[in-house]
Scaffold this motif. Structure first.
Motif, PDB file in Angstrom:
ATOM      1  N   ILE A 234       0.830  -1.206   0.000  1.00 44.32           N
ATOM      2  CA  ILE A 234       0.000   0.000   0.000  1.00 44.32           C
ATOM      3  C   ILE A 234       0.866   1.258   0.000  1.00 44.32           C
ATOM      4  O   ILE A 234       0.632   2.203  -0.763  1.00 44.32           O
ATOM      5  CB  ILE A 234      -0.938   0.004   1.217  1.00 44.32           C
ATOM      6  CG1 ILE A 234      -2.006  -1.094   1.075  1.00 44.32           C
ATOM      7  CG2 ILE A 234      -1.615   1.366   1.384  1.00 44.32           C
ATOM      8  CD1 ILE A 234      -2.865  -1.273   2.309  1.00 44.32           C
ATOM      9  N   GLU A 235       1.883   1.260   0.854  1.00 44.05           N
ATOM     10  CA  GLU A 235       2.718   2.448   1.027  1.00 44.05           C
ATOM     11  C   GLU A 235       3.887   2.499   0.065  1.00 44.05           C
ATOM     12  O   GLU A 235       4.661   3.447   0.068  1.00 44.05           O
ATOM     13  CB  GLU A 235       3.231   2.490   2.472  1.00 44.05           C
ATOM     14  CG  GLU A 235       2.109   2.562   3.505  1.00 44.05           C
ATOM     15  CD  GLU A 235       2.596   2.322   4.926  1.00 44.05           C
ATOM     16  OE1 GLU A 235       3.828   2.216   5.111  1.00 44.05           O
ATOM     17  OE2 GLU A 235       1.752   2.236   5.837  1.00 44.05           O
ATOM     18  N   ARG A 236       4.018   1.450  -0.762  1.00 46.61           N
ATOM     19  CA  ARG A 236       5.132   1.326  -1.711  1.00 46.61           C
ATOM     20  C   ARG A 236       6.485   1.478  -0.990  1.00 46.61           C
ATOM     21  O   ARG A 236       7.341   2.261  -1.384  1.00 46.61           O
ATOM     22  CB  ARG A 236       5.003   2.353  -2.836  1.00 46.61           C
ATOM     23  CG  ARG A 236       3.836   2.049  -3.796  1.00 46.61           C
ATOM     24  CD  ARG A 236       3.971   0.652  -4.404  1.00 46.61           C
ATOM     25  NE  ARG A 236       2.879   0.293  -5.282  1.00 46.61           N
ATOM     26  CZ  ARG A 236       2.910   0.425  -6.605  1.00 46.61           C
ATOM     27  NH1 ARG A 236       4.000   0.901  -7.180  1.00 46.61           N
ATOM     28  NH2 ARG A 236       1.888   0.066  -7.339  1.00 46.61           N
ATOM     29  N   LYS A 237       6.637   0.659   0.051  1.00 47.13           N
ATOM     30  CA  LYS A 237       7.862   0.655   0.837  1.00 47.13           C
ATOM     31  C   LYS A 237       8.532  -0.709   0.806  1.00 47.13           C
ATOM     32  O   LYS A 237       9.150  -1.143   1.770  1.00 47.13           O
ATOM     33  CB  LYS A 237       7.574   1.080   2.280  1.00 47.13           C
ATOM     34  CG  LYS A 237       7.143   2.536   2.409  1.00 47.13           C
ATOM     35  CD  LYS A 237       6.924   2.924   3.866  1.00 47.13           C
ATOM     36  CE  LYS A 237       6.532   4.392   3.981  1.00 47.13           C
ATOM     37  NZ  LYS A 237       6.291   4.794   5.404  1.00 47.13           N
ATOM     38  N   GLY A 238       8.389  -1.401  -0.347  1.00 46.87           N
ATOM     39  CA  GLY A 238       9.054  -2.683  -0.508  1.00 46.87           C
ATOM     40  C   GLY A 238      10.506  -2.499  -0.901  1.00 46.87           C
ATOM     41  O   GLY A 238      11.049  -1.387  -0.882  1.00 46.87           O
ATOM     42  N   ALA A 239      11.146  -3.596  -1.272  1.00 46.31           N
ATOM     43  CA  ALA A 239      12.566  -3.567  -1.621  1.00 46.31           C
ATOM     44  C   ALA A 239      12.768  -3.030  -3.035  1.00 46.31           C
ATOM     45  O   ALA A 239      11.875  -3.105  -3.886  1.00 46.31           O
ATOM     46  CB  ALA A 239      13.141  -4.978  -1.512  1.00 46.31           C
ATOM     47  N   ARG A 240      13.945  -2.500  -3.289  1.00 44.77           N
ATOM     48  CA  ARG A 240      14.336  -2.109  -4.651  1.00 44.77           C
ATOM     49  C   ARG A 240      14.487  -3.394  -5.461  1.00 44.77           C
ATOM     50  O   ARG A 240      15.313  -4.250  -5.130  1.00 44.77           O
ATOM     51  CB  ARG A 240      15.646  -1.326  -4.598  1.00 44.77           C
ATOM     52  CG  ARG A 240      16.087  -0.707  -5.918  1.00 44.77           C
ATOM     53  CD  ARG A 240      17.372   0.091  -5.662  1.00 44.77           C
ATOM     54  NE  ARG A 240      17.912   0.709  -6.849  1.00 44.77           N
ATOM     55  CZ  ARG A 240      17.523   1.891  -7.327  1.00 44.77           C
ATOM     56  NH1 ARG A 240      16.562   2.562  -6.703  1.00 44.77           N
ATOM     57  NH2 ARG A 240      18.064   2.404  -8.414  1.00 44.77           N
TER      58      ARG A 240
ATOM     59  N   GLU B  48      17.807  -5.035  -4.309  1.00 45.27           N
ATOM     60  CA  GLU B  48      17.875  -5.958  -3.178  1.00 45.27           C
ATOM     61  C   GLU B  48      17.243  -7.304  -3.512  1.00 45.27           C
ATOM     62  O   GLU B  48      17.493  -8.299  -2.856  1.00 45.27           O
ATOM     63  CB  GLU B  48      17.161  -5.326  -1.975  1.00 45.27           C
ATOM     64  CG  GLU B  48      17.403  -6.035  -0.659  1.00 45.27           C
ATOM     65  CD  GLU B  48      16.757  -5.325   0.507  1.00 45.27           C
ATOM     66  OE1 GLU B  48      16.922  -5.791   1.644  1.00 45.27           O
ATOM     67  OE2 GLU B  48      16.082  -4.291   0.293  1.00 45.27           O
ATOM     68  N   SER B  49      16.416  -7.308  -4.568  1.00 47.40           N
ATOM     69  CA  SER B  49      15.681  -8.513  -4.920  1.00 47.40           C
ATOM     70  C   SER B  49      15.473  -8.550  -6.430  1.00 47.40           C
ATOM     71  O   SER B  49      15.352  -7.500  -7.072  1.00 47.40           O
ATOM     72  CB  SER B  49      14.327  -8.525  -4.194  1.00 47.40           C
ATOM     73  OG  SER B  49      13.662  -9.745  -4.362  1.00 47.40           O
ATOM     74  N   ILE B  50      15.424  -9.751  -6.997  1.00 48.76           N
ATOM     75  CA  ILE B  50      15.244  -9.927  -8.438  1.00 48.76           C
ATOM     76  C   ILE B  50      14.112 -10.906  -8.693  1.00 48.76           C
ATOM     77  O   ILE B  50      14.069 -11.993  -8.108  1.00 48.76           O
ATOM     78  CB  ILE B  50      16.534 -10.445  -9.115  1.00 48.76           C
ATOM     79  CG1 ILE B  50      17.673  -9.426  -8.962  1.00 48.76           C
ATOM     80  CG2 ILE B  50      16.297 -10.754 -10.592  1.00 48.76           C
ATOM     81  CD1 ILE B  50      19.010  -9.927  -9.489  1.00 48.76           C
ATOM     82  N   ALA B  51      13.183 -10.520  -9.568  1.00 48.79           N
ATOM     83  CA  ALA B  51      12.130 -11.410 -10.043  1.00 48.79           C
ATOM     84  C   ALA B  51      12.554 -11.992 -11.382  1.00 48.79           C
ATOM     85  O   ALA B  51      13.095 -11.285 -12.230  1.00 48.79           O
ATOM     86  CB  ALA B  51      10.815 -10.647 -10.192  1.00 48.79           C
ATOM     87  N   VAL B  52      12.314 -13.292 -11.569  1.00 47.58           N
ATOM     88  CA  VAL B  52      12.660 -13.973 -12.815  1.00 47.58           C
ATOM     89  C   VAL B  52      11.384 -14.571 -13.393  1.00 47.58           C
ATOM     90  O   VAL B  52      10.734 -15.400 -12.740  1.00 47.58           O
ATOM     91  CB  VAL B  52      13.709 -15.081 -12.596  1.00 47.58           C
ATOM     92  CG1 VAL B  52      14.071 -15.740 -13.922  1.00 47.58           C
ATOM     93  CG2 VAL B  52      14.952 -14.516 -11.909  1.00 47.58           C
ATOM     94  N   CYS B  53      11.016 -14.121 -14.594  1.00 51.78           N
ATOM     95  CA  CYS B  53       9.783 -14.612 -15.220  1.00 51.78           C
ATOM     96  C   CYS B  53       9.997 -14.709 -16.723  1.00 51.78           C
ATOM     97  O   CYS B  53       9.989 -13.700 -17.428  1.00 51.78           O
ATOM     98  CB  CYS B  53       8.617 -13.681 -14.899  1.00 51.78           C
ATOM     99  SG  CYS B  53       7.036 -14.299 -15.483  1.00 51.78           S
ATOM    100  N   TYR B  54      10.196 -15.911 -17.210  1.00 54.92           N
ATOM    101  CA  TYR B  54      10.383 -16.141 -18.642  1.00 54.92           C
ATOM    102  C   TYR B  54       9.095 -16.662 -19.266  1.00 54.92           C
ATOM    103  O   TYR B  54       8.309 -17.381 -18.618  1.00 54.92           O
ATOM    104  CB  TYR B  54      11.510 -17.149 -18.882  1.00 54.92           C
ATOM    105  CG  TYR B  54      12.885 -16.657 -18.488  1.00 54.92           C
ATOM    106  CD1 TYR B  54      13.256 -15.331 -18.673  1.00 54.92           C
ATOM    107  CD2 TYR B  54      13.816 -17.519 -17.919  1.00 54.92           C
ATOM    108  CE1 TYR B  54      14.519 -14.874 -18.311  1.00 54.92           C
ATOM    109  CE2 TYR B  54      15.085 -17.089 -17.557  1.00 54.92           C
ATOM    110  CZ  TYR B  54      15.430 -15.756 -17.748  1.00 54.92           C
ATOM    111  OH  TYR B  54      16.679 -15.314 -17.391  1.00 54.92           O
TER     112      TYR B  54
END
Length: 683
Positions: free
Chosen positions: A73-79, A156-162
């Motif tokens: 909601i607050e957009r305070k997640g990780a980069r 700080e974090s990476i999403a992988v979606c192929y």
């Protein structure tokens, strides 16, 4: 003993059940922002003191956390960065090429910003085909190059979606290995593990949100575990999911997205339970806390579920109970817009500074202030007297910000605040029920939350709902729902194939593989095989449809005859949901689903014998209360703990208890059933 803890925007609710005696203990503590773990520890310490117990008496603790919800909601997640198939980096921007539903014709509206910035979304040369075949091998050097780039950008974090990684995850898994080699301290989320099903936009967004929340969730849970261990030693801590099931702390650190909106899921489970003992299979459960109003529909005794929902405008493709939340709580702020109209919410005063009457520095009027001005709340009995409310500060806030600008009395302004918030809640209920084909007049309203029962009768009268059920522990019922919840793991396999062409043996093998994985996970969590339940279902649609329906599948070795039965179930469900069915149209499978359930001990409210109808012995005093259309009326006030099964009340009346209150307006009657539910007959 077991403890359920639900962290809300204003209060942290705690419920403990003693399985040997069937007795319940409950309390509330203020939610401690930003360190929410402090409120959790405060709640555990307080409930142990109330019960005269020690932590050694507690088998496990179920925790409904708002960490992921608040971060989104607050957009305070990780980069966060995203690695995806080359040419697909803008999937998060393109979406479904639709404007938000309520703004279909607003050409100036913007969709929510993706949680991954454009320059952190990187394309990788690779391609898996729609049947899982390798078309273009993974360019491993490109993966290394882009991981180094993301490292240089301090993600700080990476999403992988192929593309089609859910059919063949080999490229996603190899990418994970490279991330570990090049950037070992980085978190990562694979779409083939987080949301392994078709629809690229929803799958990519779900994976990106998980990556965005994962570091935040992991830090919170590790801090909570550390503080709990330092104070109490090792505790079996379980985390609530949006699906209505619990998972381990370790699983929650990985599947962070599954905790989004998990608090309201506990309320839906509790409402279904109360409906069961009140002998009503059609229930609308409403939870009015300090910040939000959560609405869940229970049809035929079962909470409605969905495998795709939106949160803050972002699609999440995970199993969730179908619960809607709107900004209408006790702490919702009343305000006047530029056109001179009165509004309530969605802004909330939260727990700090809180409503003006809390005396913590808040100056803006809230729903709680309005109820206090109208006499519906007892300033000396809030939280059972633990907290005093300042009625004069409530009057001042409403007079300065609402009454004087609108040229009316303080009481008229306060009543106006109540009318507006009731209308907002009625609209929210209609969205979750009427707009989905349900007639609310066929349902009973189960009202809970600290503020919900003050509004329930008026709200039901406006909507034509005749029965309201206010259960015991009404102020803490979502926390009670956490104790009702079983452990749960959900699995999905995409199979886009016409039902008439599907191979029953292939389908059975896919189901067996998923359920075996679920059984092993639950065994690792110390569930006995006899306490494990397995549910099969399938997402089906008419060919060409852009949506599907989830249909139950009999758990056995499937045959062609079973597929024929499945077709009939789909047509019947489509008729029920949309009032038509096209039996001549071809139907296709989309997804196969398995839910593995670890059954926890049943929670049982104690049943009592019905007694005399006279409730006079439960009256503790009378006080003037403002009723719309009548003004102030000297009204009896009942103590809920003194109301016994069989007693009958006639409105107007107010029922007070330690953690909530209930209004019985003129023209409404109430009786106490054998489980101490208060049943209101409205109208």
């Amino acid at each position: 003993m077991r403890i359920g803890i639900d962290v809300g925007g204003t209060f942290t609710d705690v419920v403990m059940v003693d399985d040997t005696t069937g007795r319940f203990y409950f309390t509330k503590t203020s939610t401690t922002r930003p360190d929410l773990w402090k409120g959790t520890l405060n709640g555990i310490e307080k409930i142990l003191g109330i019960a005269g117990a020690t932590i050694q008496d507690v088998d496990y603790v179920v925790h409904g956390t708002t960490i992921g919800t608040n971060a989104l909601i607050e957009r305070k997640g990780a980069r966060t960065g995203l690695l995806t198939t080359a040419g697909f980096v803008d999937v998060l921007e393109i979406g479904r090429v639709q404007r938000p539903g309520a703004a279909l014709y607003n050409i100036f509206i913007d969709n929510p910003m993706p949680v991954v910035a454009r320059y952190l979304r990187r394309g990788i040369p690779e391609r898996v085909g729609s049947r899982g075949q390798i078309i273009t091998p993974l360019d491993e050097e490109a993966v290394r190059r882009e991981v180094r780039y993301l490292k240089s950008q301090e993600v700080e974090s990476i999403a992988v979606c192929y593309l089609f990684g859910f059919m063949n995850p080999v490229h996603e898994r190899r990418t994970a290995e490279i991330i570990r080699e090049e950037f070992p301290e980085c978190f990562f989320s694979l779409a083939s593990e987080i949301s392994p099903e078709f629809r690229e936009y929803e799958r990519t967004n779900t994976t990106a949100v998980n990556a965005y929340l994962q570091p935040v969730m992991k830090r919170y849970l590790e801090r909570l575990e550390s503080e709990l261990k330092a104070k109490y030693g090792t505790i079996d801590l379980r985390i609530m999911q949006a699906s209505g099931g619990t998972m381990t702390v370790e699983a929650a650190k990985t599947l962070a997205v599954n905790t989004v909106n998990s608090g309201p899921a506990g309320g839906a489970l509790a409402a279904a339970y109360i409906g069961q003992i009140a002998r009503s299979k059609k229930i609308i459960g409403v939870d009015m806390g300090g910040t939000s109003y959560d609405i869940g529909l229970i049809d035929e005794g079962v909470p409605r579920t969905t495998n795709e929902n939106k949160f803050e405008g972002l699609p999440l493709k995970i199993p969730m109970l179908d619960v809607d939340s709107i900004g209408a709580g006790g702490g919702s702020i009343a305000w006047i817009d530029a056109g001179g109209s009165l509004n309530v919410g969605p802004q909330s005063a939260s727990s700090f500074p809180g409503p003006a009457c809390y005396g913590r520095g808040g100056e803006k009027p809230t729903v709680t202030d309005a109820n206090l001005v109208l006499g519906r709340l007892n300033p000396d009995y809030f939280l059972g007297g633990e907290m005093s409310l300042d009625a004069e500060k409530a009057r001042t806030a409403i007079r300065v910000h609402i009454a004087e600008p609108m040229g009316m009395s303080v009481e008229e302004a306060a009543a106006g605040v109540i009318r507006v918030v009731n209308a907002k809640m009625a609209k929210g209920i209609a969205t979750n029920s009427v707009e989905k084909g349900f007639d609310v007049r066929e349902f009973a309203l189960v009202s809970f939350g600290g503020a919900g029962s003050v509004h329930a009768a008026d709200l039901s009268a406006d909507m034509g709902i005749k029965t309201v059920v206010v259960p015991p522990l009404a102020g803490n019922l979502s926390a009670f729902g956490l104790l009702v919840a079983d452990a749960r793991h959900d699995f999905v396999a995409t199979r886009v194939v016409p039902v008439t062409q599907a191979d029953p043996a292939d389908l059975t093998a896919a189901y067996r593989e998923m359920e075996n994985t679920g059984i092993e996970r639950l065994k690792e969590e110390r569930f006995r095989i006899e306490d494990i339940g397995l549910i099969w279902s399938a997402d089906l649609r008419y060919e060409g449809q852009g949506y599907e329906l989830n249909v139950p599948v009999d758990r056995r070795t499937l045959t062609q005859e079973d597929l024929g039965v499945l077709l009939e179930r789909f047509h019947a469900l489509h008729m029920k949901r949309y009032a038509y069915a096209s039996k001549d149209e071809p139907v296709q499978f989309v997804n196969l689903r398995v839910a593995a359930i670890g059954q926890t001990p049943q929670v049982c409210l104690q049943r009592e014998e019905m007694g005399p109808a006279d409730a006079a012995s439960a009256v503790k005093n009378h006080r003037p209360i403002y009723w719309e259309g009548q003004g102030y009326v000297q009204t009896p006030v009942y103590e809920r703990d003194l109301l016994a099964p069989g007693m009958v009340l006639e409105g107007p009346a107010v029922v007070e208890e330690k953690i909530s209150a209930l209004t019985v307006p003129p023209g409404t009657s109430a009786h106490i059933d054998e489980y101490r539910n208060i049943i209101l007959t409205v109208g």
